[in-house]
Design an enzyme around this catalytic site. Structure first.
Site, PDB file in Angstrom:
ATOM      1  N   HIS A 285      -9.780   1.317   4.502  1.00  0.00           N
ATOM      2  CA  HIS A 285      -8.506   1.423   5.492  1.00  0.00           C
ATOM      3  C   HIS A 285      -8.663   2.618   6.442  1.00  0.00           C
ATOM      4  O   HIS A 285      -9.750   3.334   6.249  1.00  0.00           O
ATOM      5  CB  HIS A 285      -7.475   1.839   4.564  1.00  0.00           C
ATOM      6  CG  HIS A 285      -6.118   1.965   4.895  1.00  0.00           C
ATOM      7  ND1 HIS A 285      -5.515   2.933   5.749  1.00  0.00           N
ATOM      8  CD2 HIS A 285      -4.990   0.927   4.796  1.00  0.00           C
ATOM      9  CE1 HIS A 285      -4.671   2.746   5.995  1.00  0.00           C
ATOM     10  NE2 HIS A 285      -4.058   1.549   5.651  1.00  0.00           N
TER      11      HIS A 285
ATOM     12  N   SER B 100       2.820  -2.145  10.529  1.00  0.00           N
ATOM     13  CA  SER B 100       4.141  -2.066  10.801  1.00  0.00           C
ATOM     14  C   SER B 100       4.773  -3.335  10.586  1.00  0.00           C
ATOM     15  O   SER B 100       5.834  -3.914  11.124  1.00  0.00           O
ATOM     16  CB  SER B 100       4.576  -1.718  12.491  1.00  0.00           C
ATOM     17  OG  SER B 100       4.324  -0.342  12.841  1.00  0.00           O
TER      18      SER B 100
ATOM     19  N   GLU C 148      -5.842  -4.913  10.610  1.00  0.00           N
ATOM     20  CA  GLU C 148      -5.058  -3.844  10.677  1.00  0.00           C
ATOM     21  C   GLU C 148      -5.137  -3.001  12.020  1.00  0.00           C
ATOM     22  O   GLU C 148      -6.078  -2.084  11.996  1.00  0.00           O
ATOM     23  CB  GLU C 148      -4.736  -2.855   9.451  1.00  0.00           C
ATOM     24  CG  GLU C 148      -4.653  -3.449   8.236  1.00  0.00           C
ATOM     25  CD  GLU C 148      -4.035  -2.697   7.303  1.00  0.00           C
ATOM     26  OE1 GLU C 148      -2.748  -2.588   7.202  1.00  0.00           O
ATOM     27  OE2 GLU C 148      -4.586  -1.508   7.042  1.00  0.00           O
TER      28      GLU C 148
ATOM     29  N   GLY D  11       1.940   2.359  10.854  1.00  0.00           N
ATOM     30  CA  GLY D  11       2.975   3.402  10.620  1.00  0.00           C
ATOM     31  C   GLY D  11       3.593   3.916  12.114  1.00  0.00           C
ATOM     32  O   GLY D  11       4.239   4.651  12.227  1.00  0.00           O
TER      33      GLY D  11
ATOM     34  N   LYS E 100       0.126   4.137  -0.422  1.00  0.00           N
ATOM     35  CA  LYS E 100      -0.623   5.437  -0.097  1.00  0.00           C
ATOM     36  C   LYS E 100      -0.431   6.680  -0.970  1.00  0.00           C
ATOM     37  O   LYS E 100      -0.233   6.401  -2.183  1.00  0.00           O
ATOM     38  CB  LYS E 100      -0.167   5.875   1.474  1.00  0.00           C
ATOM     39  CG  LYS E 100      -0.351   4.427   2.549  1.00  0.00           C
ATOM     40  CD  LYS E 100      -0.107   4.714   3.751  1.00  0.00           C
ATOM     41  CE  LYS E 100      -0.109   3.786   4.504  1.00  0.00           C
ATOM     42  NZ  LYS E 100      -0.342   3.544   5.984  1.00  0.00           N
TER      43      LYS E 100
ATOM     44  N   ASN F 296       0.753  -1.116   0.022  1.00  0.00           N
ATOM     45  CA  ASN F 296       0.190  -0.188   0.101  1.00  0.00           C
ATOM     46  C   ASN F 296       1.053   1.151   0.031  1.00  0.00           C
ATOM     47  O   ASN F 296       1.546   1.542   0.988  1.00  0.00           O
ATOM     48  CB  ASN F 296      -0.764   0.034   1.202  1.00  0.00           C
ATOM     49  CG  ASN F 296      -1.677   1.152   1.397  1.00  0.00           C
ATOM     50  OD1 ASN F 296      -2.007   2.031   0.476  1.00  0.00           O
ATOM     51  ND2 ASN F 296      -2.174   1.300   2.572  1.00  0.00           N
TER      52      ASN F 296
ATOM     53  N   GLU G 245      -7.136   4.838   7.596  1.00  0.00           N
ATOM     54  CA  GLU G 245      -7.010   6.206   6.971  1.00  0.00           C
ATOM     55  C   GLU G 245      -8.167   6.912   6.398  1.00  0.00           C
ATOM     56  O   GLU G 245      -8.470   7.943   6.664  1.00  0.00           O
ATOM     57  CB  GLU G 245      -5.642   6.518   6.407  1.00  0.00           C
ATOM     58  CG  GLU G 245      -4.321   6.230   7.142  1.00  0.00           C
ATOM     59  CD  GLU G 245      -3.144   5.877   6.364  1.00  0.00           C
ATOM     60  OE1 GLU G 245      -3.233   5.447   5.296  1.00  0.00           O
ATOM     61  OE2 GLU G 245      -2.208   5.381   7.086  1.00  0.00           O
TER      62      GLU G 245
HETATM   63  P1  PGA Z   1       2.314   0.450   7.636  1.00  0.00           P
HETATM   64  O1  PGA Z   1       1.017   0.655   7.068  1.00  0.00           O
HETATM   65  O2  PGA Z   1       2.840  -0.867   7.310  1.00  0.00           O
HETATM   66  O3  PGA Z   1       3.329   1.549   7.402  1.00  0.00           O
HETATM   67  O4  PGA Z   1       2.011   0.174   9.158  1.00  0.00           O
HETATM   68  C1  PGA Z   1       0.023  -0.458   6.867  1.00  0.00           C
HETATM   69  C2  PGA Z   1      -1.128   0.010   6.159  1.00  0.00           C
HETATM   70  O5  PGA Z   1      -1.396   1.309   6.358  1.00  0.00           O
HETATM   71  O6  PGA Z   1      -1.739  -0.634   5.394  1.00  0.00           O
END
Ligand code: PGA
Length: 239
Positions: A94, A204, A164, A170, A16, A14, A96
């Site tokens: 997601h 992460s 998640e 993140g 983003k 992903n 976000e």
């Molecule tokens: P990350 O994000 O691996 O940077 O923690 C995962 C995601 O947002 O799908």
């Protein structure tokens, strides 16, 4: 529709809101696919056409889709437009999108339904916040998300679930392996219909922890954000 059962694991990058044309060119020159796995790159939509996806092991995924099918909705991309551009997967719900764009379980349900209708596999993201985890609400939150955001027509063949935990995205923090295992088991036992669903873990994931996470018995792959932007790191994860 992609046949998910053909692959031992599924890895989704992903990106983003990151990347540009030269990043993409460099990434694809260096990407080393593993033929046991299904690898899906979710770049920003405008770059999806230039990705070398849709071979047997590498696919393109969108990061979002409109809940509308067509009409006066400026800025939106419909599920049928994604299909028209050979997109086989799409992230939905997601955290976000839920947090910054007010996406609700109902939106996620409708979007997923539209995707399935177009033979695109929705990757439905669910997960609890840190506050919810600390208040022992993980199970309750996940149950509500599963009940309300996964459409009735979803099956293990046309839908993926990604667990998640919001607090792990993140942040460099991850649940323990036991916790990941327990939650994945919980999701698969939520209803008999979910038993055969593939459930990915995200939050992460990096080259130093991906192997042990992916080897857990109820984990069918990983959804990777930050670490997927470094192609060498991502190559190690999917190797
Ligand atoms: P990350 O994000 O691996 O940077 O923690 C995962 C995601 O947002 O799908």
């Amino acid at each position: 529709m992609v046949i998910l059962d053909k692959y031992s694991s599924i890895f989704i990058a992903n990106w983003k809101l990151n990347g540009n044309s030269s990043f993409l060119k460099d990434y694809y020159e260096k990407l080393k696919l593993n033929s046991n796995n299904c690898t899906i790159i979710c770049s920003p939509s405008i770059y999806l056409k230039s990705l070398k996806g849709n071979n047997e092991y590498l696919f393109c995924g969108a990061q979002d889709v409109s809940s509308y099918k067509e009409g006066a909705y400026t800025g939106e991309l419909s599920a049928s437009m994604l299909k028209d551009n050979n997109i086989d997967f799409c992230l939905v719900g997601h955290s976000e999108r839920r947090q910054y764009f007010a996406e609700t379980n109902d939106n996620v349900n409708l979007k997923s339904s539209n995707l399935i209708e177009e033979n695109i596999i929705p990757v439905i993201c669910i997960g609890e916040t840190l506050e919810q985890k600390e208040n022992n609400l993980t199970e309750e939150i996940l149950s509500t998300q599963i009940k309300n955001s996964i459409p009735n027509e979803a099956t293990y063949q046309n839908t993926l679930i990604a667990y998640e935990p919001v607090w792990a995205i993140g942040t460099g923090l991850t649940p323990t392996l036991d916790e990941i295992s327990q939650v994945h088991e919980l999701i698969k036992n939520f209803d008999t219909k979910f038993k055969s669903f593939k459930v990915l873990y995200g939050g992460s994931v990096k080259s130093s922890n991906s192997k042990e996470i992916n080897e857990l018995s109820h984990v069918d792959g990983c959804l990777i954000g930050g670490a997927s932007l470094k192609v060498d790191e991502f190559n190690t994860i999917i190797s």
